[in-house]
Write a protein that holds these residues in place. Structure first.
Motif, PDB file in Angstrom:
ATOM      1  N   LEU A  18      35.680  27.723  27.797  1.00 40.57           N
ATOM      2  CA  LEU A  18      34.474  28.106  29.001  1.00 40.57           C
ATOM      3  C   LEU A  18      35.190  28.508  30.208  1.00 40.57           C
ATOM      4  O   LEU A  18      34.991  29.156  31.111  1.00 40.57           O
ATOM      5  N   ALA A  19      36.923  27.655  30.360  1.00 39.66           N
ATOM      6  CA  ALA A  19      37.493  27.492  32.316  1.00 39.66           C
ATOM      7  C   ALA A  19      37.624  28.823  31.991  1.00 39.66           C
ATOM      8  O   ALA A  19      37.886  29.720  32.544  1.00 39.66           O
ATOM      9  N   LEU A  20      37.996  29.746  30.594  1.00 36.77           N
ATOM     10  CA  LEU A  20      38.699  30.361  30.290  1.00 36.77           C
ATOM     11  C   LEU A  20      37.893  32.211  31.460  1.00 36.77           C
ATOM     12  O   LEU A  20      37.590  32.587  31.765  1.00 36.77           O
ATOM     13  N   ALA A  21      36.094  31.672  30.362  1.00 36.99           N
ATOM     14  CA  ALA A  21      35.383  32.941  30.634  1.00 36.99           C
ATOM     15  C   ALA A  21      35.128  32.833  32.241  1.00 36.99           C
ATOM     16  O   ALA A  21      34.752  34.272  32.634  1.00 36.99           O
ATOM     17  N   ALA A  22      34.892  31.428  32.598  1.00 34.33           N
ATOM     18  CA  ALA A  22      34.842  30.946  34.484  1.00 34.33           C
ATOM     19  C   ALA A  22      35.931  31.787  34.774  1.00 34.33           C
ATOM     20  O   ALA A  22      35.913  33.015  36.027  1.00 34.33           O
ATOM     21  N   LEU A  23      37.820  32.443  34.639  1.00 32.68           N
ATOM     22  CA  LEU A  23      38.453  32.726  35.111  1.00 32.68           C
ATOM     23  C   LEU A  23      37.982  34.577  35.043  1.00 32.68           C
ATOM     24  O   LEU A  23      37.858  35.107  35.945  1.00 32.68           O
ATOM     25  N   PHE A  24      37.954  34.265  33.977  1.00 29.57           N
ATOM     26  CA  PHE A  24      37.626  36.462  33.156  1.00 29.57           C
ATOM     27  C   PHE A  24      36.084  36.420  34.722  1.00 29.57           C
ATOM     28  O   PHE A  24      36.263  37.516  34.556  1.00 29.57           O
ATOM     29  N   ASP A  25      34.877  36.299  34.591  1.00 28.57           N
ATOM     30  CA  ASP A  25      34.020  36.605  35.517  1.00 28.57           C
ATOM     31  C   ASP A  25      34.398  36.390  36.451  1.00 28.57           C
ATOM     32  O   ASP A  25      34.575  37.301  37.412  1.00 28.57           O
ATOM     33  N   ARG A  26      36.034  35.564  36.827  1.00 27.83           N
ATOM     34  CA  ARG A  26      36.129  35.602  38.323  1.00 27.83           C
ATOM     35  C   ARG A  26      36.816  37.023  38.734  1.00 27.83           C
ATOM     36  O   ARG A  26      36.734  37.248  40.216  1.00 27.83           O
ATOM     37  N   HIS A  27      37.675  37.315  38.066  1.00 30.60           N
ATOM     38  CA  HIS A  27      38.640  37.956  38.220  1.00 30.60           C
ATOM     39  C   HIS A  27      38.571  39.367  37.668  1.00 30.60           C
ATOM     40  O   HIS A  27      39.203  40.631  38.360  1.00 30.60           O
ATOM     41  N   GLU A  28      37.680  39.598  36.561  1.00 28.94           N
ATOM     42  CA  GLU A  28      37.410  41.176  35.984  1.00 28.94           C
ATOM     43  C   GLU A  28      37.717  42.209  37.131  1.00 28.94           C
ATOM     44  O   GLU A  28      37.379  43.372  36.254  1.00 28.94           O
ATOM     45  N   ALA A  29      36.275  42.110  37.734  1.00 27.91           N
ATOM     46  CA  ALA A  29      36.292  42.880  38.625  1.00 27.91           C
ATOM     47  C   ALA A  29      37.551  43.667  39.352  1.00 27.91           C
ATOM     48  O   ALA A  29      37.607  45.443  39.101  1.00 27.91           O
ATOM     49  N   ARG A  30      37.967  42.776  39.650  1.00 29.18           N
ATOM     50  CA  ARG A  30      39.739  43.348  40.698  1.00 29.18           C
ATOM     51  C   ARG A  30      40.166  44.079  39.534  1.00 29.18           C
ATOM     52  O   ARG A  30      41.134  45.037  39.616  1.00 29.18           O
ATOM     53  N   LEU A  31      40.776  43.121  38.451  1.00 24.30           N
ATOM     54  CA  LEU A  31      41.425  44.004  37.236  1.00 24.30           C
ATOM     55  C   LEU A  31      40.931  45.270  37.251  1.00 24.30           C
ATOM     56  O   LEU A  31      41.831  45.400  36.943  1.00 24.30           O
ATOM     57  N   PHE A  32      39.528  45.599  36.529  1.00 28.00           N
ATOM     58  CA  PHE A  32      39.197  46.473  35.979  1.00 28.00           C
ATOM     59  C   PHE A  32      39.272  47.902  37.152  1.00 28.00           C
ATOM     60  O   PHE A  32      39.800  48.779  36.982  1.00 28.00           O
ATOM     61  N   ARG A  33      39.071  47.265  38.603  1.00 25.66           N
ATOM     62  CA  ARG A  33      39.509  48.515  39.569  1.00 25.66           C
ATOM     63  C   ARG A  33      41.221  48.737  39.690  1.00 25.66           C
ATOM     64  O   ARG A  33      41.487  49.993  39.511  1.00 25.66           O
ATOM     65  N   HIS A  34      41.745  47.895  39.517  1.00 21.25           N
ATOM     66  CA  HIS A  34      43.115  47.916  38.937  1.00 21.25           C
ATOM     67  C   HIS A  34      43.599  48.746  38.192  1.00 21.25           C
ATOM     68  O   HIS A  34      44.345  49.627  38.232  1.00 21.25           O
ATOM     69  N   ALA A  35      42.833  48.369  36.965  1.00 19.46           N
ATOM     70  CA  ALA A  35      43.851  49.778  35.873  1.00 19.46           C
ATOM     71  C   ALA A  35      42.659  50.493  36.296  1.00 19.46           C
ATOM     72  O   ALA A  35      43.426  52.167  35.373  1.00 19.46           O
ATOM     73  N   CYS A  36      41.482  50.949  35.853  1.00 16.51           N
ATOM     74  CA  CYS A  36      41.145  51.902  36.464  1.00 16.51           C
ATOM     75  C   CYS A  36      41.851  53.509  37.693  1.00 16.51           C
ATOM     76  O   CYS A  36      41.722  54.624  37.338  1.00 16.51           O
ATOM     77  N   ARG A  37      42.722  52.870  38.417  1.00 16.08           N
ATOM     78  CA  ARG A  37      43.424  53.436  39.423  1.00 16.08           C
ATOM     79  C   ARG A  37      44.935  54.023  38.242  1.00 16.08           C
ATOM     80  O   ARG A  37      45.287  54.529  38.571  1.00 16.08           O
ATOM     81  N   LEU A  38      45.322  52.304  37.042  1.00 14.65           N
ATOM     82  CA  LEU A  38      46.379  53.955  36.323  1.00 14.65           C
ATOM     83  C   LEU A  38      45.723  54.533  35.402  1.00 14.65           C
ATOM     84  O   LEU A  38      46.582  54.653  34.910  1.00 14.65           O
ATOM     85  N   LEU A  39      44.661  54.203  34.910  1.00  9.86           N
ATOM     86  CA  LEU A  39      44.206  54.900  34.236  1.00  9.86           C
ATOM     87  C   LEU A  39      43.960  56.325  34.563  1.00  9.86           C
ATOM     88  O   LEU A  39      42.538  55.617  34.855  1.00  9.86           O
TER      89      LEU A  39
END
Length: 111
Positions: A18-39
């Motif tokens: 559940l703590a991992l899920a909370a980290l995912f919820d917190r950082h997923e959007a920023r990581l996705f934007r970063h990945a979109c710039r690369l792919l």
């Protein structure tokens, strides 16, 4: 309950999904934007983020936080995953083109 990154990370290291899920919820959007710039493709960007979180879970005993957050590690892992996905896509396209070339040559020889 600790809900900052360091507190969540402490729980992740103990195996708290559940703590991992909370980290995912917190950082997923920023990581996705970063990945979109690369792919090129959004689906590949989603895959790169997913791979990063799988690796975070798998390597949780050895991941080191930077300023109390796993975000720098995740950003770096997303970049590596993105490069690996791009290489894989290029390799697949090359193989696909080679198959078409060989198939055309075989058809021409038979026909």
């Amino acid at each position: 309950m600790d809900d900052d990154d360091a507190g969540l990370w402490s729980r992740v290291r103990q195996g708290d999904e559940l703590a991992l899920a909370a980290l995912f919820d917190r950082h997923e959007a920023r990581l996705f934007r970063h990945a979109c710039r690369l792919l090129t493709h959004r689906e590949d960007a989603k895959d790169a983020v997913t791979v990063a979180f799988f690796e975070l879970w798998r390597k949780r005993a050895s991941v080191r936080l930077v300023d109390g957050s796993p975000l720098p590690w995740l950003l770096n892992t997303v970049a590596h995953s993105a490069r690996n996905l791009e290489r894989s896509v290029r390799r697949y396209r090359l193989t696909e083109e080679q198959v078409r070339t060989v198939a055309a040559a075989v058809l021409a020889a038979l026909g």
